[in-house]
Design a protein around this motif. Structure first.
Motif, mmCIF file in Angstrom:
data_model
loop_
_atom_site.group_PDB
_atom_site.id
_atom_site.type_symbol
_atom_site.label_atom_id
_atom_site.label_comp_id
_atom_site.label_asym_id
_atom_site.label_seq_id
_atom_site.Cartn_x
_atom_site.Cartn_y
_atom_site.Cartn_z
ATOM 1 N N CYS A 17 -12.193 -6.386 9.071
ATOM 2 C CA CYS A 17 -12.304 -5.660 10.353
ATOM 3 C C CYS A 17 -12.815 -4.243 10.124
ATOM 4 C CB CYS A 17 -10.949 -5.613 11.053
ATOM 5 S SG CYS A 17 -10.338 -7.197 11.636
ATOM 6 N N ASN A 18 -12.231 -3.566 9.145
ATOM 7 C CA ASN A 18 -12.630 -2.180 8.873
ATOM 8 C C ASN A 18 -14.071 -2.084 8.391
ATOM 9 O OD1 ASN A 18 -10.265 -0.783 9.611
ATOM 10 N ND2 ASN A 18 -9.255 -1.395 7.712
ATOM 11 N N LEU A 67 -16.068 -2.187 11.424
ATOM 12 C CA LEU A 67 -15.885 -0.948 12.185
ATOM 13 C C LEU A 67 -16.474 0.256 11.454
ATOM 14 C CD1 LEU A 67 -12.196 -1.518 13.344
ATOM 15 C CD2 LEU A 67 -14.223 -1.522 14.822
ATOM 16 N N GLN A 89 -14.268 -8.689 18.250
ATOM 17 C CA GLN A 89 -13.379 -7.632 18.759
ATOM 18 C C GLN A 89 -12.564 -7.103 17.575
ATOM 19 O OE1 GLN A 89 -11.324 -8.535 22.518
ATOM 20 N NE2 GLN A 89 -12.637 -10.357 22.752
ATOM 21 N N TYR A 90 -13.270 -6.369 16.707
ATOM 22 C CA TYR A 90 -12.709 -6.025 15.406
ATOM 23 C C TYR A 90 -11.519 -5.061 15.493
ATOM 24 C CZ TYR A 90 -17.151 -8.076 14.046
ATOM 25 O OH TYR A 90 -18.215 -8.930 13.892
ATOM 26 N N LYS A 91 -11.560 -4.152 16.433
ATOM 27 C CA LYS A 91 -10.456 -3.196 16.567
ATOM 28 C C LYS A 91 -9.169 -3.914 16.983
ATOM 29 C CE LYS A 91 -9.287 1.257 18.654
ATOM 30 N NZ LYS A 91 -9.766 2.349 19.557
ATOM 31 N N ASP A 92 -9.286 -4.806 17.959
ATOM 32 C CA ASP A 92 -8.114 -5.546 18.413
ATOM 33 C C ASP A 92 -7.625 -6.501 17.331
ATOM 34 O OD1 ASP A 92 -8.147 -4.269 20.863
ATOM 35 O OD2 ASP A 92 -9.388 -5.809 21.822
ATOM 36 N N LYS A 111 -15.351 1.616 8.825
ATOM 37 C CA LYS A 111 -14.273 2.449 8.288
ATOM 38 C C LYS A 111 -14.096 2.057 6.818
ATOM 39 C CE LYS A 111 -10.692 2.976 11.041
ATOM 40 N NZ LYS A 111 -9.560 2.652 11.952
#
Length: 527
Positions: free
Chosen positions: A44-45, A48, A16-19, A50
């Protein structure tokens, strides 16, 4: 902060990378000197996709803790996804250097092997990029450059003739490529003036600013102007970018949100005379970086990322500073400039989609095309403010044609997904109409005019369209080819097999005309 980090780690483990990134962000506010938090958010980014944000976070982590091997590895990974091979190589070197030289654990041995392999891959990618540059320089110099074959050389020879033809002569791709070449030449000239010298062990650079502006203007006007006659082009460009970025205090990395936020903070402390040039060099640098990454490094996915960041800054800036006139906030925030960048992004998106259809979807391609078409149609030319023919083609006709052609591609692919003629034929007919309309917005002496006409014919033939639909298009191709050859005979599209494709259409047109004369076919017949 430690509690938030632990919660973020759990979420990261659950993918749950965004959270997880949100948890790390709050933790960073509480403990901004904690390198692990920045590195974790970078991870995380990365997941995602990003990559600009990942590079910024990982870079911050390495500044806080230069011995943090995993942070260097995450920075290297982000730079690779951005097509920044030189920066990636440096980061992989730092990641390896940060590992113990002896007494390594099993996990560290695994890291060492992984980092060494990634470093080798990055070095090979950089070598391949330089080989592409060398090939371009050699081909341009030996085969075309200075021999009168280049499109801008041929266009220059037509200048007097076109002017004499009055308004009719203004609708010519010669003006498009001439405007782009003037900007390109100016940019390269400024870039070649830059001097480097050693001053007490430090490299000092002296030169002029403005190269980044001119080179980006050239690419936006007509990317076909891009050519290299110097194997040191990329090295010189990187030096010029560093020189202008330092002088203008521009951003060389970071997402649109980050840059806009920091630009707003700068404005609170200074004024537009300081922030305007910083934003201009930043956005233009992203545009050139996107173009070079997609072309020289053949990484269109990274190119789309840079174009997205550039458009994000431009669209976001127009909203953030909606009450600031264009002459204050800068040319980059004008509708025409943004339109030119969106057209480049659209083509880049189309190219990468051919290689990765899972990530780059047909629906998104259609959204980008619709947005570009709407942008042009809602901002028509103002007859009270006459613009040069090259400007009109670059920022009105060209982007509209590009948008329509991508909509045609969308319809064509929907037809391919159909299972029955009733599902396929309406999409093929619509694709043909869109390709033909796209061609109508371009001068007959532009090679893309003929190419779009031929694309229209392809889908009309596939859909069984009658001669009364296809023959006029064939005749238009026949009329266009000799006109375009005056300028574009030796273009990159020509080297890619353009003329063989068009020649088949010309031969078929002759056969059809003969069959009509002999009464073997009628205009209502599908042929």
């Amino acid at each position: 902060a430690e509690t938030l980090k632990a919660e973020g780690n759990v979420l990261f483990g659950q993918k749950q990378y965004k959270d997880a990134a949100l948890k790390y962000s709050v933790a960073i506010e509480l403990s901004p000197e904690n390198a692990v938090l920045w590195s974790n958010r970078a991870a995380c980014n990365l997941n995602l996709k990003k990559y600009s944000d990942a590079a910024t976070d990982a870079s911050q982590a390495t500044e806080l803790d230069p011995s943090f091997a995993r942070a260097w590895a995450r920075l290297a990974t982000a730079e690779q996804h951005l097509g920044s091979w030189t920066q990636a190589i440096n980061a992989w070197d730092k990641a390896l250097s940060a590992l113990p030289t002896e007494g390594r654990s099993a996990a560290e041995e695994k890291q060492m092997k992984e980092y060494a392999e990634m470093l080798s891959n990055a070095q090979r990618a950089l070598e391949a990029t330089q080989e592409n540059i060398n090939d371009l320089a050699e081909n341009n110099t030996i085969n075309n450059f200075g021999s009168g074959k280049m499109p801008w050389e041929r266009a220059e020879k037509m200048r007097t003739e076109l002017v004499a033809r009055g308004q009719e002569g203004m609708f010519s791709s010669a003006w498009l490529i001439l405007g782009a070449y003037e900007a390109w030449s100016e940019g390269v000239g400024i870039m070649n003036e830059l001097k480097k010298e050693d001053r007490n062990g430090q490299v000092a650079m002296t030169g002029r600013v403005g190269a980044i502006q001119q080179l980006s203007n050239a690419i936006i006007r007509d990317k076909r102007v891009f050519h290299i006659d110097d194997p040191e082009f990329l090295s010189k460009y990187n030096d010029q970018m560093r020189y202008e970025a330092f002088g203008r205090q521009a951003w060389q990395q970071g997402s649109a949100d980050l840059i806009l936020r920091e630009a707003k903070e700068r404005l609170a402390k200074s004024d537009w005379n300081a922030v305007r040039p910083a934003l201009s060099v930043t956005v233009r640098g992203y545009i050139i970086r996107a173009f070079l990454t997609g072309g020289l490094m053949e990484d269109e996915a990274a190119a789309v990322t840079f174009y997205d960041d550039a458009v994000g800054i431009l669209d976001g800036g127009r909203q953030l500073w909606a009450d600031v006139p264009d002459d204050i906030r800068g040319v980059i925030f004008t509708k025409t400039f943004i339109r030119g960048v969106k057209a480049l992004r659209l083509e880049s998106y189309m190219t990468v989609r051919n290689r990765n259809r899972a990530r780059f979807t047909l629906t998104k391609l259609k959204e980008l095309a619709d947005d570009l078409e709407r942008d042009v149609r809602e901002d028509p030319l103002d007859p009270e403010q006459p613009m040069g023919p090259g400007f009109t083609l670059a920022f009105y006709n060209g982007p509209l044609a590009q948008a329509l052609a991508m909509q045609a591609l969308y319809e064509r692919e929907l037809a391919e997904q159909g299972q029955t003629p009733s599902e396929q034929l309406p999409h093929l007919a619509r694709a043909g109409e869109l390709y033909a309309e796209a061609a109508s917005h371009l001068p007959p002496d532009d090679e893309v005019h003929a190419w779009f006409l031929n694309s229209a014919l392809g889908v009309f033939w596939q859909g069984g369209a009658p001669l009364k639909t296809t023959l006029p298009l064939m005749e238009m191709v026949k009329s266009s080819v000799p006109q375009m050859m005056r300028i574009w005979e030796h273009s990159q599209l020509a080297l890619g097999g353009r003329d063989k494709v068009l020649q088949k259409t010309l031969w078929f047109e002759e056969d059809v005309q003969k069959a009509l004369r002999e009464g073997k076919v009628k205009m209502d017949d599908p042929v």
